[in-house]
Write a protein that holds these residues in place. Structure first.
Motif, PDB file in Angstrom:
ATOM      1  N   LEU A   1       3.705  63.832  43.978  1.00 46.57           N
ATOM      2  CA  LEU A   1       3.394  64.474  45.258  1.00 46.57           C
ATOM      3  C   LEU A   1       3.413  65.990  45.150  1.00 46.57           C
ATOM      4  CD1 LEU A   1       5.597  62.064  47.373  1.00 46.57           C
ATOM      5  CD2 LEU A   1       3.090  62.068  47.298  1.00 46.57           C
ATOM      6  N   GLY A   2       4.038  66.510  44.073  1.00 45.98           N
ATOM      7  CA  GLY A   2       4.096  67.960  43.877  1.00 45.98           C
ATOM      8  C   GLY A   2       3.152  68.453  42.792  1.00 45.98           C
ATOM      9  N   ASP A   3       2.244  67.582  42.319  1.00 41.35           N
ATOM     10  CA  ASP A   3       1.311  67.986  41.258  1.00 41.35           C
ATOM     11  C   ASP A   3       0.362  69.075  41.751  1.00 41.35           C
ATOM     12  OD1 ASP A   3       2.447  66.030  39.734  1.00 41.35           O
ATOM     13  OD2 ASP A   3       0.747  64.635  39.823  1.00 41.35           O
ATOM     14  N   THR A   4       0.189  70.105  40.916  1.00 42.14           N
ATOM     15  CA  THR A   4      -0.829  71.120  41.234  1.00 42.14           C
ATOM     16  C   THR A   4      -1.766  71.346  40.048  1.00 42.14           C
ATOM     17  OG1 THR A   4       0.681  72.903  40.566  1.00 42.14           O
ATOM     18  CG2 THR A   4       0.654  72.311  42.902  1.00 42.14           C
ATOM     19  N   GLY A   5      -1.685  70.469  39.041  1.00 42.74           N
ATOM     20  CA  GLY A   5      -2.586  70.603  37.910  1.00 42.74           C
ATOM     21  C   GLY A   5      -2.372  69.484  36.908  1.00 42.74           C
ATOM     22  N   LEU A   6      -3.296  69.401  35.936  1.00 41.29           N
ATOM     23  CA  LEU A   6      -3.172  68.529  34.774  1.00 41.29           C
ATOM     24  C   LEU A   6      -3.289  69.417  33.546  1.00 41.29           C
ATOM     25  CD1 LEU A   6      -5.539  65.553  35.790  1.00 41.29           C
ATOM     26  CD2 LEU A   6      -3.062  65.713  36.098  1.00 41.29           C
ATOM     27  N   ALA A   7      -2.638  69.018  32.437  1.00 38.08           N
ATOM     28  CA  ALA A   7      -2.694  69.840  31.231  1.00 38.08           C
ATOM     29  C   ALA A   7      -2.954  68.979  30.009  1.00 38.08           C
ATOM     30  CB  ALA A   7      -1.401  70.626  31.060  1.00 38.08           C
ATOM     31  N   VAL A   8      -3.730  69.531  29.062  1.00 39.79           N
ATOM     32  CA  VAL A   8      -4.001  68.889  27.776  1.00 39.79           C
ATOM     33  C   VAL A   8      -3.813  69.948  26.699  1.00 39.79           C
ATOM     34  CG1 VAL A   8      -5.628  67.244  28.776  1.00 39.79           C
ATOM     35  CG2 VAL A   8      -6.472  69.433  27.873  1.00 39.79           C
ATOM     36  N   HIS A   9      -3.735  69.490  25.446  1.00 40.81           N
ATOM     37  CA  HIS A   9      -3.600  70.443  24.350  1.00 40.81           C
ATOM     38  C   HIS A   9      -4.959  71.090  24.076  1.00 40.81           C
ATOM     39  CE1 HIS A   9      -2.956  71.986  20.268  1.00 40.81           C
ATOM     40  NE2 HIS A   9      -1.666  72.025  20.612  1.00 40.81           N
ATOM     41  N   PRO A  10      -4.996  72.409  23.814  1.00 40.97           N
ATOM     42  CA  PRO A  10      -6.306  73.072  23.611  1.00 40.97           C
ATOM     43  C   PRO A  10      -7.072  72.552  22.397  1.00 40.97           C
ATOM     44  CG  PRO A  10      -4.465  74.563  23.118  1.00 40.97           C
ATOM     45  CD  PRO A  10      -3.887  73.371  23.808  1.00 40.97           C
TER      46      PRO A  10
ATOM     47  N   GLY B   1       4.839  64.359  52.820  1.00 39.42           N
ATOM     48  CA  GLY B   1       4.083  63.541  53.754  1.00 39.42           C
ATOM     49  C   GLY B   1       4.863  62.352  54.279  1.00 39.42           C
ATOM     50  N   LYS B   2       4.286  61.155  54.146  1.00 43.70           N
ATOM     51  CA  LYS B   2       4.908  59.963  54.731  1.00 43.70           C
ATOM     52  C   LYS B   2       6.222  59.585  54.053  1.00 43.70           C
ATOM     53  CE  LYS B   2       2.216  56.683  51.906  1.00 43.70           C
ATOM     54  NZ  LYS B   2       1.288  55.537  51.954  1.00 43.70           N
ATOM     55  N   TYR B   3       6.517  60.192  52.920  1.00 35.56           N
ATOM     56  CA  TYR B   3       7.769  59.883  52.215  1.00 35.56           C
ATOM     57  C   TYR B   3       8.895  60.842  52.603  1.00 35.56           C
ATOM     58  CZ  TYR B   3       4.424  57.345  49.328  1.00 35.56           C
ATOM     59  OH  TYR B   3       3.415  56.507  48.902  1.00 35.56           O
ATOM     60  N   ALA B   4       8.613  61.800  53.469  1.00 31.50           N
ATOM     61  CA  ALA B   4       9.601  62.813  53.861  1.00 31.50           C
ATOM     62  C   ALA B   4      10.880  62.147  54.365  1.00 31.50           C
ATOM     63  CB  ALA B   4       9.019  63.732  54.923  1.00 31.50           C
ATOM     64  N   GLY B   5      12.022  62.658  53.916  1.00 35.86           N
ATOM     65  CA  GLY B   5      13.317  62.139  54.363  1.00 35.86           C
ATOM     66  C   GLY B   5      13.869  61.020  53.500  1.00 35.86           C
ATOM     67  N   LEU B   6      13.015  60.428  52.664  1.00 29.20           N
ATOM     68  CA  LEU B   6      13.492  59.346  51.803  1.00 29.20           C
ATOM     69  C   LEU B   6      14.233  59.915  50.590  1.00 29.20           C
ATOM     70  CD1 LEU B   6      10.436  56.880  51.617  1.00 29.20           C
ATOM     71  CD2 LEU B   6      12.573  56.578  52.899  1.00 29.20           C
ATOM     72  N   ASP B   7      15.189  59.154  50.080  1.00 31.24           N
ATOM     73  CA  ASP B   7      15.849  59.534  48.838  1.00 31.24           C
ATOM     74  C   ASP B   7      14.825  59.539  47.702  1.00 31.24           C
ATOM     75  OD1 ASP B   7      18.519  59.748  47.167  1.00 31.24           O
ATOM     76  OD2 ASP B   7      17.305  58.209  46.182  1.00 31.24           O
ATOM     77  N   ARG B   8      14.997  60.434  46.744  1.00 32.06           N
ATOM     78  CA  ARG B   8      14.015  60.584  45.655  1.00 32.06           C
ATOM     79  C   ARG B   8      13.833  59.298  44.849  1.00 32.06           C
ATOM     80  NH1 ARG B   8      17.765  64.018  41.335  1.00 32.06           N
ATOM     81  NH2 ARG B   8      19.738  63.240  42.163  1.00 32.06           N
ATOM     82  N   PHE B   9      14.928  58.518  44.661  1.00 36.96           N
ATOM     83  CA  PHE B   9      14.794  57.299  43.857  1.00 36.96           C
ATOM     84  C   PHE B   9      14.172  56.157  44.653  1.00 36.96           C
ATOM     85  CE2 PHE B   9      18.420  59.605  41.888  1.00 36.96           C
ATOM     86  CZ  PHE B   9      17.751  59.959  40.729  1.00 36.96           C
TER      87      PHE B   9
END
Length: 877
Positions: free
Chosen positions: A226-235, A312-320
């Motif tokens: 939910l916090g992803d802001t990118g994808l990365a690969v090796h050059p 979003g809809k998961y707000a307030g839930l425990d991370r696990f």
């Protein structure tokens, strides 16, 4: 009130009672001021700073080990005439102490917030004054000879001033700064943790492969998607070159999202699919990738361990709980490619064992890189010596790869950061004194709410405890300290930081030597832990066996670089050593009637010359071992001399003269040898076993008020090689006869008949000393260089000579031969089985190390027994 010291003429009790002796002597030593320093004296200084135990703590096995070794060094150097300072103190232990008091409040139905900060801190101080001295009382029980008049606390007034001074100077030098960075956060303790305060534990998990449009990647933390802001690969990975630089629109649990694909060297193309998701707000590696590529930070897990509104809809839930639900939701949407079982290391809070959450937070940091370079040079140039040298590599690796040190903690108990914030103009002001108004705008100020990492104040310990920043006499005399004795587990926490800060502020290394000792484990080689139920209580051990026996056990097992295994059997064996010493002293003291120290005191014949030479060799060996921090070798040398040379041999020899009053001059010479040898040995042993040595020393003729301040023995003369060689021949001859008696299971009361076929070089001495050999061996001995071995006799070999012990009429030779052959076969089978087991790689490589070690020990025991049985069979003929 202490009990009176024993009079030398008072009868010595039949049994050694450790508790009574310990209760008498420690208070007396302390009252006489033997532990105190003399800064104005011309004596050479010798200083050790105690690793300050937590004020919340109770004595555990690690403490006992460390402090025993330090006390051995301090007591030896004190006896050697040094002005010794063993600087004691306790650490305020930020998290640990706050947790203790918070639990007390919880029992009262309150929280720290109910009290407010000021009242809560006052409550902690009250607890500290009432309950914080437990560890000090227990150290005294161990016999620790610290200068208790100089007891320090990391939050006392002087050390608090030193902490502020260091903070301000480092800030002014640009080495302390405040920044947003990803940190290790404990949701339970509600504070940041340094990398060193995070423990790693292997746990089973799921490696979830998620579809990101045309790409698939794996993760063990799907909730952070939910916090992803990118994808990365090796050059250099050709599989994904076409995607680099593109922004992909991909379906997710919260609709279609946009993620940019970047190329970064941090990606391992061999791990998983070679694609990683970048979550800069919740992963240290991702944070750095995000900084390099300008990716935004999206925080979806909060400081309470629950999902934020950004989730979003998961707000307030425990991370696990979110981890479980989001996988279910992605499966329903067809976004899961597959899931594999996975085992990996999970970071835990060292205090409460909560899973640590990486979060971006504004914290205070020290740029320690320039400090580390100086501290590295100090070791490489030999100004600091690490023992054993193998730990130097560990020190180097950490220093060479050191990262900024996060020094702020979100606690109320501790050194509050001396920085004040002006909300009106946004300025920050660091000061040695408290500030009320903003120097820039005159507005109101609020002090930073965080406190400093506990290790910040501990890092100043070698010089702050001596009065710095003032220029004190103690600082000038005792800094740098002589040696630091500590466990390997705090090389980074404490040793490295003391080296960096000491060199930076004092311009000299804080210690010359660093002795790193190993870990104390249980009898099976397991690390002690409450969860395993194998924790050994030092106080219980001392109560059962005596403090001296416990201390000697720790020293005797302290081999460099090797963990030690503590067990009741080990300590009991050294209690037996203490009892042996006590009984030997009783024998000496009960036979001093008529002793004249001014009379004939020449060495009492060959045995007297021999024991004197053995003592000189032992003194040299002990000093050499202690100078090299080989505590086990020093303890072993004393043990061997006292148990074997003095008790088992010389005392038995001495009795032949002591119990014959017809020659008073000879008796006086033996008495003198006994007194001087025992008195010197007690001084040699004192640093290891302080209580019993003081008690016995006071009863012997001696000079001075206490063994504590008597001279430590020196080996002023070379050994007597001739006496040692000649006594070795006599002892080996006696031992050969004794061994045959034991192996043939003959009664100790039975007088044996023996013939020695003496080699030409041995014959003169054997004839001269035949009476002594007969007495010690309890045998009628004939010296006959031309003797032939009698029928039905046992054979012993002593160098070039042979010893024949007649067995006719004493042993049923046929039955004995049959018994021995049967036993040899049984032990031979056991040896073959164990050798086979140890030859199998699947056993030696997969079985726990302690199990393999046990099998090797068993094999060695069986091989030794087999050799004895074969020798016995050869005796039977």
């Amino acid at each position: 009130m202490t009990q009176p010291s024993p009079s030398p003429s008072a009868p010595i009790p039949d049994r050694y009672e450790p508790a009574a002796v310990e209760e008498r002597w420690y208070p007396e030593w302390e009252e006489r001021g033997y532990f105190r320093i003399a800064p104005d004296s011309p004596k050479t200084p010798y200083c050790i700073v105690i690793p300050p135990p937590n004020v919340t703590g109770a004595l555990h096995m690690g403490h006992a080990f460390t402090f025993t070794l330090q006390d051995v060094l301090i007591r030896m150097k004190r006896m050697d005439g040094f002005d010794t300072l063993w600087q004691p103190g306790t650490d305020h232990a930020g998290i640990a102490t706050q947790v203790v008091v918070e639990r007390q409040l919880a029992d009262e139905g309150k929280t720290k917030d109910d009290l407010g900060r000021e009242a809560f801190v006052a409550r902690v101080w009250k607890w500290k004054e009432e309950s914080g001295g437990t560890i000090i009382r227990q150290l005294k029980r161990l016999g620790a000879s610290c200068d208790w008049s100089r007891l320090r606390f990391t939050m006392d007034e002087g050390l608090s001033r030193a902490v502020r001074e260091v903070f301000v100077r480092l800030y002014d030098e640009g080495l302390i700064y405040r920044d947003d960075y990803i940190v290790n956060w404990c949701p339970r303790c509600q504070t940041v943790l340094s990398d060193l305060e995070v423990e790693r534990e292997e746990r089973d998990a799921e490696f979830v492969y998620i579809k990101y449009g045309p790409l698939v990647l794996g993760t063990v933390r799907p909730e952070t998607k939910l916090g992803d802001t990118g994808l990365a690969v090796h050059p250099g990975d050709p599989r994904y070159a076409q995607y680099v630089g593109r922004t992909l629109e991909i379906p997710s649990v919260d609709g279609t999202i946009s993620v940019k694909v970047v190329a970064d060297e941090a990606v391992d193309p061999e791990f998983g699919t070679g694609v990683i998701k970048v979550t800069p707000g919740h992963d240290p590696v991702d944070f750095e990738i995000g900084k390099r590529h300008g990716l935004p930070i999206r925080t979806v897990i909060g400081f309470d361990g629950k999902m934020t509104a950004a989730a979003g809809k998961y707000a307030g839930l425990d991370r696990f709980e979110t981890r479980k639900r989001i996988v279910e939701d992605m499966q329903a949407l067809g976004l899961i490619d597959h899931i594999d079982p996975y085992r990996h290391a999970v970071g835990l809070c060292y205090r409460c064992k909560t899973v640590v959450e990486p979060l971006v937070s504004k914290q205070w940091y020290v740029n320690v890189k320039p400090l580390a370079e100086v501290a590295l040079a100090a070791v490489h140039e030999g100004r600091i010596t690490i023992v054993p040298s193998g730990w130097t590599k560990t020190y180097d690796q950490w220093m060479e790869n050191i990262r900024p040190w996060c020094i702020s903690r979100q606690l109320w108990w501790g050194h509050r950061i001396p920085a004040w914030h002006c909300d009106a103009d946004g300025s920050i002001h660091v000061s040695r004194t408290d500030l009320d108004v903003c120097p820039k705008c005159g507005g109101a100020l609020r002090q930073d709410s965080d406190v400093l990492d506990t290790w910040f104040s501990s890092g100043l310990w070698p010089f702050s405890t001596l009065g710095w920043p003032d220029d004190t006499a103690e600082l000038r005399k005792y800094y740098p300290t002589s040696v630091l004795v500590t466990g390997f587990d705090i090389i980074f926490f404490w040793v490295a930081r003391m080296a960096m800060l000491g060199l930076h502020f004092m311009k000299r290394e804080p210690f010359r030597d660093v002795y790193i000792h190993a870990l104390v484990r249980d009898a099976e080689g397991q690390k002690m832990s409450k969860s395993k139920g194998n924790v050994v209580d030092p106080l219980a051990i001392m109560g059962k066996y005596g403090t001296d026996a416990f201390r000697f056990t720790l020293a005797a097992l302290a081999a460099q670089g090797r963990d030690i295994r503590i067990s009741d059997d080990r300590v009991e064996s050294y209690r037996n050593f203490a009892n042996k010493l006590w009984n030997a002293a009783r024998l000496v003291l009960s036979n001093l009637d008529g002793y004249d120290p001014a009379g004939d005191t020449a060495p009492a014949g060959l045995p007297g010359r021999w024991i004197h030479s053995r003592l000189q060799g032992t003194i040299a060996a002990v000093r050499e071992a202690l100078d090299a921090y080989r505590f086990n070798d020093a303890a072993g040398a004393i043990y061997q001399f006292l148990w074997n040379d003095f008790c088992d041999w010389y005392l038995e020899i001495a009795k032949t003269t002591l119990y014959r009053p017809e020659d008073p001059a000879a008796r006086n010479r033996v008495q003198h040898t006994l007194v001087t040898t025992l008195e010197t040995t007690l001084r040699l042993l004192h640093p290891f076993m302080p209580y019993i040595t003081e008690e016995l020393w006071q009863r012997l003729p001696h000079a001075g008020p206490s063994i504590m301040v008597a001279p430590y023995p020196t080996s002023a003369v070379t050994g007597d090689a001739v006496a040692e060689r000649e006594m070795a021949l006599l002892m080996q001859t006696v031992t050969a006869i004794r061994n045959i008696r034991g192996e043939m299971r003959l009664s100790p009361a039975q007088t044996l008949t023996a013939t020695v076929k003496a080699a030409p070089a041995d014959e003169p001495l054997l004839r001269t000393a035949i009476a002594l050999v007969e007495t010690l061996a309890r045998a009628r001995v004939t010296i006959d260089p031309a003797a032939a071995r009698p029928r039905a006799s046992a054979l012993g070999v002593v160098g070039q000579s042979e010893v024949y012990v007649e067995l006719e009429g004493l042993v049923d030779l046929a039955a004995e031969r049959q018994r021995l052959e049967k036993e040899i076969k049984r032990i031979g089978d056991a040896i073959a089985f164990t050798r086979g087991k140890l030859a199998r790689p699947e056993f030696t490589e997969r079985a726990p190390a302690e199990i393999v070690d046990k099998e090797r020990e068993k094999l060695a025991e069986h091989e030794a027994l087999h050799a004895k049985l074969v020798a016995s069979l050869s005796w039977v003929g």
